[in-house]
Design a protein around this motif. Structure first.
Motif, PDB file in Angstrom:
ATOM      1  N   THR A  12      10.352  12.646   1.341  1.00  0.00           N
ATOM      2  CA  THR A  12      10.096  12.617   2.787  1.00  0.00           C
ATOM      3  C   THR A  12       9.426  11.304   3.201  1.00  0.00           C
ATOM      4  O   THR A  12       9.782  10.693   4.222  1.00  0.00           O
ATOM      5  CB  THR A  12       9.191  13.798   3.184  1.00  0.00           C
ATOM      6  OG1 THR A  12       9.812  15.017   2.788  1.00  0.00           O
ATOM      7  CG2 THR A  12       8.959  13.816   4.686  1.00  0.00           C
ATOM      8  N   MET A  13       8.480  10.859   2.381  1.00  0.00           N
ATOM      9  CA  MET A  13       7.787   9.618   2.689  1.00  0.00           C
ATOM     10  C   MET A  13       8.737   8.425   2.627  1.00  0.00           C
ATOM     11  O   MET A  13       8.664   7.508   3.441  1.00  0.00           O
ATOM     12  CB  MET A  13       6.615   9.407   1.726  1.00  0.00           C
ATOM     13  CG  MET A  13       5.703   8.255   2.110  1.00  0.00           C
ATOM     14  SD  MET A  13       4.255   8.176   1.023  1.00  0.00           S
ATOM     15  CE  MET A  13       3.246   7.001   1.925  1.00  0.00           C
ATOM     16  N   LEU A  14       9.651   8.460   1.661  1.00  0.00           N
ATOM     17  CA  LEU A  14      10.617   7.370   1.536  1.00  0.00           C
ATOM     18  C   LEU A  14      11.526   7.315   2.762  1.00  0.00           C
ATOM     19  O   LEU A  14      11.872   6.231   3.243  1.00  0.00           O
ATOM     20  CB  LEU A  14      11.441   7.565   0.266  1.00  0.00           C
ATOM     21  CG  LEU A  14      12.412   6.428  -0.090  1.00  0.00           C
ATOM     22  CD1 LEU A  14      11.655   5.117  -0.261  1.00  0.00           C
ATOM     23  CD2 LEU A  14      13.178   6.768  -1.367  1.00  0.00           C
ATOM     24  N   ASP A  15      11.906   8.492   3.281  1.00  0.00           N
ATOM     25  CA  ASP A  15      12.726   8.520   4.507  1.00  0.00           C
ATOM     26  C   ASP A  15      11.965   7.874   5.672  1.00  0.00           C
ATOM     27  O   ASP A  15      12.540   7.102   6.449  1.00  0.00           O
ATOM     28  CB  ASP A  15      13.102   9.961   4.855  1.00  0.00           C
ATOM     29  CG  ASP A  15      14.137  10.540   3.898  1.00  0.00           C
ATOM     30  OD1 ASP A  15      14.821   9.744   3.224  1.00  0.00           O
ATOM     31  OD2 ASP A  15      14.245  11.779   3.819  1.00  0.00           O
ATOM     32  N   HIS A  16      10.683   8.220   5.811  1.00  0.00           N
ATOM     33  CA  HIS A  16       9.868   7.621   6.882  1.00  0.00           C
ATOM     34  C   HIS A  16       9.732   6.115   6.676  1.00  0.00           C
ATOM     35  O   HIS A  16       9.759   5.330   7.638  1.00  0.00           O
ATOM     36  CB  HIS A  16       8.482   8.268   6.922  1.00  0.00           C
ATOM     37  CG  HIS A  16       8.461   9.605   7.590  1.00  0.00           C
ATOM     38  ND1 HIS A  16       8.771   9.792   8.915  1.00  0.00           N
ATOM     39  CD2 HIS A  16       8.147  10.843   7.099  1.00  0.00           C
ATOM     40  CE1 HIS A  16       8.662  11.074   9.229  1.00  0.00           C
ATOM     41  NE2 HIS A  16       8.280  11.735   8.142  1.00  0.00           N
ATOM     42  N   ASN A  18       0.832  -1.209   0.000  1.00  0.00           N
ATOM     43  CA  ASN A  18       0.000   0.000   0.000  1.00  0.00           C
ATOM     44  C   ASN A  18       0.867   1.260   0.000  1.00  0.00           C
ATOM     45  O   ASN A  18       0.574   2.247  -0.701  1.00  0.00           O
ATOM     46  CB  ASN A  18      -0.914   0.001   1.228  1.00  0.00           C
ATOM     47  CG  ASN A  18      -2.039  -1.008   1.118  1.00  0.00           C
ATOM     48  OD1 ASN A  18      -2.315  -1.519   0.033  1.00  0.00           O
ATOM     49  ND2 ASN A  18      -2.680  -1.319   2.223  1.00  0.00           N
ATOM     50  N   THR A  19       1.932   1.242   0.807  1.00  0.00           N
ATOM     51  CA  THR A  19       2.807   2.414   0.886  1.00  0.00           C
ATOM     52  C   THR A  19       3.559   2.641  -0.425  1.00  0.00           C
ATOM     53  O   THR A  19       3.702   3.771  -0.901  1.00  0.00           O
ATOM     54  CB  THR A  19       3.805   2.239   2.043  1.00  0.00           C
ATOM     55  OG1 THR A  19       3.081   2.002   3.247  1.00  0.00           O
ATOM     56  CG2 THR A  19       4.655   3.489   2.209  1.00  0.00           C
ATOM     57  N   LEU A  20       4.053   1.553  -1.013  1.00  0.00           N
ATOM     58  CA  LEU A  20       4.775   1.690  -2.284  1.00  0.00           C
ATOM     59  C   LEU A  20       3.865   2.197  -3.394  1.00  0.00           C
ATOM     60  O   LEU A  20       4.303   2.959  -4.275  1.00  0.00           O
ATOM     61  CB  LEU A  20       5.390   0.337  -2.678  1.00  0.00           C
ATOM     62  CG  LEU A  20       6.553  -0.146  -1.802  1.00  0.00           C
ATOM     63  CD1 LEU A  20       7.012  -1.526  -2.248  1.00  0.00           C
ATOM     64  CD2 LEU A  20       7.712   0.848  -1.846  1.00  0.00           C
ATOM     65  N   ALA A  21       2.603   1.788  -3.372  1.00  0.00           N
ATOM     66  CA  ALA A  21       1.662   2.293  -4.367  1.00  0.00           C
ATOM     67  C   ALA A  21       1.489   3.801  -4.233  1.00  0.00           C
ATOM     68  O   ALA A  21       1.409   4.537  -5.235  1.00  0.00           O
ATOM     69  CB  ALA A  21       0.315   1.580  -4.210  1.00  0.00           C
ATOM     70  N   LEU A  49       3.984   8.187   8.121  1.00  0.00           N
ATOM     71  CA  LEU A  49       3.994   7.889   6.688  1.00  0.00           C
ATOM     72  C   LEU A  49       2.721   8.391   6.017  1.00  0.00           C
ATOM     73  O   LEU A  49       2.743   9.010   4.950  1.00  0.00           O
ATOM     74  CB  LEU A  49       4.146   6.382   6.460  1.00  0.00           C
ATOM     75  CG  LEU A  49       5.538   5.783   6.554  1.00  0.00           C
ATOM     76  CD1 LEU A  49       5.453   4.256   6.497  1.00  0.00           C
ATOM     77  CD2 LEU A  49       6.421   6.294   5.436  1.00  0.00           C
ATOM     78  N   MET A  50       1.589   8.086   6.652  1.00  0.00           N
ATOM     79  CA  MET A  50       0.315   8.496   6.068  1.00  0.00           C
ATOM     80  C   MET A  50       0.130  10.017   6.099  1.00  0.00           C
ATOM     81  O   MET A  50      -0.507  10.596   5.210  1.00  0.00           O
ATOM     82  CB  MET A  50      -0.842   7.832   6.828  1.00  0.00           C
ATOM     83  CG  MET A  50      -0.873   6.314   6.713  1.00  0.00           C
ATOM     84  SD  MET A  50      -0.983   5.736   4.989  1.00  0.00           S
ATOM     85  CE  MET A  50       0.733   5.248   4.686  1.00  0.00           C
ATOM     86  N   ALA A  51       0.737  10.664   7.110  1.00  0.00           N
ATOM     87  CA  ALA A  51       0.618  12.124   7.197  1.00  0.00           C
ATOM     88  C   ALA A  51       1.343  12.799   6.051  1.00  0.00           C
ATOM     89  O   ALA A  51       0.940  13.880   5.577  1.00  0.00           O
ATOM     90  CB  ALA A  51       1.165  12.607   8.537  1.00  0.00           C
ATOM     91  N   VAL A  52       2.425  12.185   5.572  1.00  0.00           N
ATOM     92  CA  VAL A  52       3.119  12.728   4.409  1.00  0.00           C
ATOM     93  C   VAL A  52       2.205  12.682   3.199  1.00  0.00           C
ATOM     94  O   VAL A  52       2.133  13.624   2.397  1.00  0.00           O
ATOM     95  CB  VAL A  52       4.421  11.947   4.134  1.00  0.00           C
ATOM     96  CG1 VAL A  52       5.049  12.394   2.825  1.00  0.00           C
ATOM     97  CG2 VAL A  52       5.390  12.126   5.282  1.00  0.00           C
ATOM     98  N   ARG A  53       1.480  11.592   3.059  1.00  0.00           N
ATOM     99  CA  ARG A  53       0.609  11.421   1.899  1.00  0.00           C
ATOM    100  C   ARG A  53      -0.622  12.324   1.983  1.00  0.00           C
ATOM    101  O   ARG A  53      -1.032  12.925   0.987  1.00  0.00           O
ATOM    102  CB  ARG A  53       0.164   9.954   1.799  1.00  0.00           C
ATOM    103  CG  ARG A  53      -0.605   9.650   0.527  1.00  0.00           C
ATOM    104  CD  ARG A  53      -1.028   8.201   0.498  1.00  0.00           C
ATOM    105  NE  ARG A  53      -2.134   7.952   1.410  1.00  0.00           N
ATOM    106  CZ  ARG A  53      -2.635   6.733   1.669  1.00  0.00           C
ATOM    107  NH1 ARG A  53      -2.096   5.674   1.108  1.00  0.00           N
ATOM    108  NH2 ARG A  53      -3.638   6.586   2.488  1.00  0.00           N
TER     109      ARG A  53
END
Length: 350
Positions: A184-188, A166-169, A220-224
């Motif tokens: 930023t999301m990748l760092d998290h 789900n995160t990679l998508a 992670l979700m907050a970045v998205r």
């Protein structure tokens, strides 16, 4: 090496002593001699046989988990125990009675020897049957525990890729639309994977670690989602070391975000809290995930029976059986409360 169990040893001795008393009484009633003399002979023979057989059994099985020496060793042990009991027990009875006779029975040695063999063989077979039954029960229980642990590890292994995919998508979309947020999301994600994959693969871990993983995931979700997602984690200090199934709450968070907050233009708030409640068999731990999303009625089809919730239910059932529960409750002001309850066990996880 097998640990010597004192309780069965003493229980076997008590049974042997009671049988000796019954044999002595039967011989006295049949006119074979005085009660105390018959009892001295009977107890001497029976208890010596018991000591030789039970101590010999413990010594011969000390390096294995068997309840009884296999094959000819077991038969030889019984024969040796009965022979030792017959000889030494008769000497004890003779010393007690002060008689010059080796045995007090008028019929000679055949009848008392037959009684000794029959009683010793019968009691040994009874103890053997009990020990074998306990051994088989212990093996079955261990097999069931191993199977349950393997199943839990399989369920956990299924959950981790589910979250990762789900995160990679999401990352795939952000790379082309918002590279800075994707970075930023990748760092998290790297930090999350390092913490999760670097941890022990134990079935249980402290509740504090579960909340740490939830915080990583929510970041992670907050970045998205940006400002569309706010969250609060409430973990009392007294519950930080309570053992809980690893990644138990993450599927509930995924459901809350995917089916509750994302379909809502304004997003919403997620609150996760832990508390103790009274259960039918004692205190229970209750973990609750609340969201202010679109609610059950407006959520996507299958929200209450999706992959993540199915895994949570199966893991709870495997670990806690009927003492656990997963409830989805529609909030009156909108949103959903997902509530997990299971028996409370304090201290670090086993």
């Amino acid at each position: 090496m097998q640990h010597f169990d004192t309780a069965p040893f003493l229980r076997h001795g008590l049974v042997s002593a009671l049988l000796c008393c019954a044999i002595a009484l039967a011989l006295t009633v049949s006119g074979q001699g005085a009660w105390d003399v018959q009892l001295a002979y009977s107890l001497g023979i029976g208890l010596v046989s018991w000591l030789v057989i039970d101590l010999g059994r413990a010594w011969l099985t000390r390096a294995s988990h068997a309840a009884w020496p296999p094959g000819w060793r077991g038969l030889l042990l019984v024969a040796g125990g009965i022979s030792a009991g017959y000889v030494l027990g008769s000497l004890i009875g003779k010393a007690y009675s002060g008689s010059a006779q080796y045995l007090p029975h008028q019929q000679g040695t055949v009848w008392p020897l037959a009684i000794t063999i029959a009683a010793g063989g019968g009691v040994s077979f009874f103890f053997y049957s009990q020990g074998r039954a306990r051994h088989l029960q212990a093996r079955m229980a261990q097999t069931q525990r191993d199977a349950a642990e393997a199943r839990l590890q399989l369920l956990q292994a299924q959950l981790e890729p589910h979250m990762l995919f789900n995160t990679l998508a999401t990352l795939r979309v952000l790379v082309s639309t918002d590279p800075a947020r994707a970075h930023t999301m990748l760092d998290h994600l790297i930090a999350y994977l390092r913490a999760t994959l670097g941890a022990s693969r134990a079935v249980l871990h402290p509740l504090a670690e579960e909340f740490d993983r939830l915080r990583d995931y929510l970041e992670l979700m907050a970045v998205r989602m940006g400002p569309r997602l706010t969250y609060q984690l409430d973990l009392p200090d007294a519950l930080r070391t309570v053992p809980v199934p690893a990644l138990l709450l993450q599927p509930l968070l995924e459901n809350a975000i995917r089916h509750g907050l994302e379909p809502q233009l304004a997003g919403g708030h997620i609150a996760v809290q832990a508390r103790t409640v009274s259960g039918a068999t004692g205190p229970c731990l209750q973990l609750q995930v609340d969201d202010t999303g679109v609610g059950l009625s407006a959520g996507a089809p299958g929200t209450a029976h999706g992959f993540g919730l199915t895994q949570v239910r199966e893991r709870l059932a495997t670990l806690y059986g009927a003492q656990s529960a997963l409830e989805l409750i529609a909030a009156s002001a909108g949103g959903v409360s997902a509530r997990v309850t299971f028996p409370l066990k304090s201290g670090p996880p086993a």
